[in-house]
Scaffold this motif. Structure first.
Motif, PDB file in Angstrom:
ATOM      1  N   THR A 436       0.943  -1.163   0.123  1.00 49.32           N
ATOM      2  CA  THR A 436       0.004  -0.054   0.142  1.00 49.32           C
ATOM      3  C   THR A 436       0.865   1.223   0.040  1.00 49.32           C
ATOM      4  O   THR A 436       0.309   2.402   0.071  1.00 49.32           O
ATOM      5  N   GLY A 437       2.239   1.068   0.225  1.00 51.74           N
ATOM      6  CA  GLY A 437       3.142   2.502  -0.072  1.00 51.74           C
ATOM      7  C   GLY A 437       3.080   3.040   1.433  1.00 51.74           C
ATOM      8  O   GLY A 437       3.053   4.203   1.333  1.00 51.74           O
ATOM      9  N   HIS A 438       2.843   2.340   2.330  1.00 49.55           N
ATOM     10  CA  HIS A 438       3.070   3.142   3.875  1.00 49.55           C
ATOM     11  C   HIS A 438       4.191   2.516   4.625  1.00 49.55           C
ATOM     12  O   HIS A 438       4.076   2.469   5.952  1.00 49.55           O
ATOM     13  N   GLN A 439       5.378   2.409   3.902  1.00 54.03           N
ATOM     14  CA  GLN A 439       6.582   1.956   4.702  1.00 54.03           C
ATOM     15  C   GLN A 439       6.772   2.894   5.880  1.00 54.03           C
ATOM     16  O   GLN A 439       7.408   2.537   6.826  1.00 54.03           O
ATOM     17  N   GLN A 440       6.739   4.220   5.664  1.00 53.02           N
ATOM     18  CA  GLN A 440       7.174   5.226   7.018  1.00 53.02           C
ATOM     19  C   GLN A 440       6.305   4.976   8.006  1.00 53.02           C
ATOM     20  O   GLN A 440       6.602   4.906   9.318  1.00 53.02           O
ATOM     21  N   ASP A 441       4.828   4.834   7.887  1.00 47.85           N
ATOM     22  CA  ASP A 441       4.103   4.549   8.714  1.00 47.85           C
ATOM     23  C   ASP A 441       4.450   3.133   9.405  1.00 47.85           C
ATOM     24  O   ASP A 441       4.079   2.953  10.662  1.00 47.85           O
ATOM     25  N   TYR A 442       4.632   2.244   8.610  1.00 50.19           N
ATOM     26  CA  TYR A 442       5.315   0.885   9.325  1.00 50.19           C
ATOM     27  C   TYR A 442       6.301   1.117  10.275  1.00 50.19           C
ATOM     28  O   TYR A 442       6.136   0.448  11.456  1.00 50.19           O
ATOM     29  N   LEU A 443       7.172   1.996   9.889  1.00 52.18           N
ATOM     30  CA  LEU A 443       8.247   2.031  11.322  1.00 52.18           C
ATOM     31  C   LEU A 443       7.756   2.403  12.429  1.00 52.18           C
ATOM     32  O   LEU A 443       7.982   1.855  13.593  1.00 52.18           O
ATOM     33  N   PHE A 444       6.823   3.365  12.468  1.00 50.38           N
ATOM     34  CA  PHE A 444       6.158   3.823  13.729  1.00 50.38           C
ATOM     35  C   PHE A 444       5.226   2.512  14.386  1.00 50.38           C
ATOM     36  O   PHE A 444       5.461   2.336  15.599  1.00 50.38           O
ATOM     37  N   LEU A 445       4.665   1.853  13.843  1.00 49.75           N
ATOM     38  CA  LEU A 445       3.958   0.823  14.253  1.00 49.75           C
ATOM     39  C   LEU A 445       4.866  -0.254  14.649  1.00 49.75           C
ATOM     40  O   LEU A 445       4.545  -0.975  15.744  1.00 49.75           O
ATOM     41  N   LEU A 446       6.133  -0.437  13.864  1.00 54.10           N
ATOM     42  CA  LEU A 446       7.070  -1.334  14.496  1.00 54.10           C
ATOM     43  C   LEU A 446       7.399  -1.151  16.024  1.00 54.10           C
ATOM     44  O   LEU A 446       7.770  -2.049  16.821  1.00 54.10           O
ATOM     45  N   GLU A 447       7.921   0.220  15.996  1.00 56.70           N
ATOM     46  CA  GLU A 447       8.358   0.620  17.334  1.00 56.70           C
ATOM     47  C   GLU A 447       7.203   0.379  18.380  1.00 56.70           C
ATOM     48  O   GLU A 447       7.558  -0.111  19.316  1.00 56.70           O
TER      49      GLU A 447
END
Length: 465
Positions: A436-447
């Motif tokens: 979906t092209g949300h790699q940046q948002d994924y980093l926040f959810l990863l943390e």
């Protein structure tokens, strides 16, 4: 009086609604089997007492009147016993469905063609053998061939049907068949609705600013409370064309309305409109139906999953989530249709109250997410299906899929996870973010998710005590 009331009720329904209601009843199909049994009995009487086929066949296959009476009396009792066992099995099946899965599934089982044919065969067999028994007793000295042969074949058919019904019931009750049948039924409803609306859709852009203002429209209100079950769009478009008017639905099919609720807004162009003509093209009833309601199928599947969560049945939950995802994919393709319906002269006549894919995604998965109570296995399966949907659906719904996944992850607030559970969830989330092209948002959810693991590890580490 009760019979006439129901007959009158069916005649008041639209053709499509009447067809759906008759399919969901147990008496309609057996009625035709009984009619067929009466006709077959009359034909048997004709063969034995008019044509007298016994004169042209070997004497060994015939029966005397007295022997035939004994045979038919035994067959009547046997077929009736089989019918009783069948009804008992049916009641057990219905009770099981209602208690373990969902009361809404009763309609699906009752309306199943195999179920109705089985009951029809038993009723028809009993009536056929009983009628044969009645007219055979009219004479003491008889030599009959067609009646005993056909009666025995009928009893054999009933016995084989009984075995088939037991197999059909046990097969139908299996988890994967239950959810698959409900999904298939919903897809049939969707395909039927698309076929109905397709002639009135045009590749024509409508600017919202060009539509008439609400203040210029007049409102048609409902005259009874209930669910908006069916709308005859073809009839509404013809009436709107005749009146030279534009209609806008203020409620959706399947939505509950109270008496006096605005159901249609219309704009007239010179001619006076009679609201009764439009109200007659819509059916409001006391229950929800699947005739035109796509949301109802999602609700039924979600209810099965919720019941399975209460019974600690992860297999049923997982299988139902798969079927919901398949149905959502199908619904997502249909929601791309324009809400504008045109007549044969390409004039805009109806504006539908149409929900977006995000709404159906929420209706399908949100209640399962809520009742799962942070069950990591269920959450992982939900995210797996959302990730799978992102691979197969258009990009215009990718934002909705990611937003639902994001909210699901943020719902783990104040909840600790095992490390492996967290890794499985993050694996699906990473794949969804890439699709979906949300790699940046994924980093926040990863943390965010790693904090859930670290807090649990710290609380369980013996060294921290």
């Amino acid at each position: 009086m009760g019979i006439f009331y129901y007959i009158k009720k069916y005649f008041k329904m639209s053709r499509r609604q009447r067809k759906s209601e008759l399919k969901s009843t147990l008496w309609f199909m057996p009625f035709w089997y009984i009619v067929g049994a009466i006709g077959l009995s009359a034909f048997t009487f004709y063969l034995d007492y008019v044509v007298d086929v016994g004169l042209y066949l070997p004497a060994a296959i015939g029966f005397s009147g007295q022997t035939l009476q004994v045979l038919l009396s035994a067959l009547v009792g046997g077929v009736l016993t089989l019918s009783a066992f069948t009804i008992n099995s049916l009641l057990v099946a219905l009770t099981t469905f209602s208690g373990q899965f969902s009361s809404k599934m009763l309609v699906n089982f009752v309306s199943d063609r195999a179920t109705q044919h089985v009951l029809g065969i038993f009723n028809g067999s009993f009536i056929y053998v009983l009628l044969n028994f009645l007219y055979v007793t009219h004479e003491e000295e008889e030599y009959i061939v067609a009646t005993p042969v056909l009666s025995i074949l009928t009893a054999i058919t009933a016995a084989v049907t009984f075995i088939y019904f037991i197999n059909h019931t046990t097969t139908w009750m299996q988890v994967h068949n239950i959810s698959f049948n409900m999904n298939t039924k919903s897809k049939q409803v969707q395909a039927s609705l698309e076929k109905e609306l397709k002639p009135y859709h045009l590749e024509k852009e409508i600017e919202v600013e060009s539509l008439p203002a609400d203040v210029d429209g007049k409102v048609i209100k409902t005259r009874q409370s209930g669910y908006l079950q069916v709308a005859d769009f073809s009839r509404l478009i013809k009436q709107a064309k005749s009146d030279d008017s534009l209609l806008r639905f203020d409620v959706r099919i399947g939505e509950f309305v109270l008496e006096g609720t605005p159901i249609l807004t219309y704009w007239e162009h010179g001619q006076t409109i009679h609201p009764d003509r439009y109200l007659k093209s819509m059916e409001i009833g006391v229950k929800q139906t699947e005739i035109q309601d796509l949301e109802y199928g999602l609700n039924k599947l979600a209810e099965v999953a919720i019941k399975a969560l209460g019974h600690n049945d992860p297999l049923t939950v997982t299988n139902t989530i798969h079927q919901i995802a398949d149905l959502l994919k199908s619904i997502g393709q249909s929601t791309n249709f324009s809400p504008y319906l045109f007549d044969n002269e390409e004039e805009l006549r109806i504006i539908l109250n149409q929900k977006t894919f995000r709404y159906y995604l929420h209706r399908g998965f949100a209640s399962i997410r809520e009742y799962a109570d942070q069950n990591s296995t269920v959450m992982t399966e939900l995210l797996t299906m959302i990730s799978l949907l992102s691979k197969t659906m258009d990009q215009n719904v990718h934002e909705d899929l990611w937003e639902f996944a994001r909210q699901t992850i943020l719902g783990f607030d104040n909840y600790s996870l095992y490390e492996n559970d967290c890794l499985y969830i993050l694996e699906q989330l990473a794949e969804l973010a890439q699709n979906t092209g949300h790699q940046q948002d994924y980093l926040f959810l990863l943390e965010y998710m790693l904090k859930r693991v670290s807090s649990k590890s710290a609380s369980e580490d013996p060294a921290s005590l």
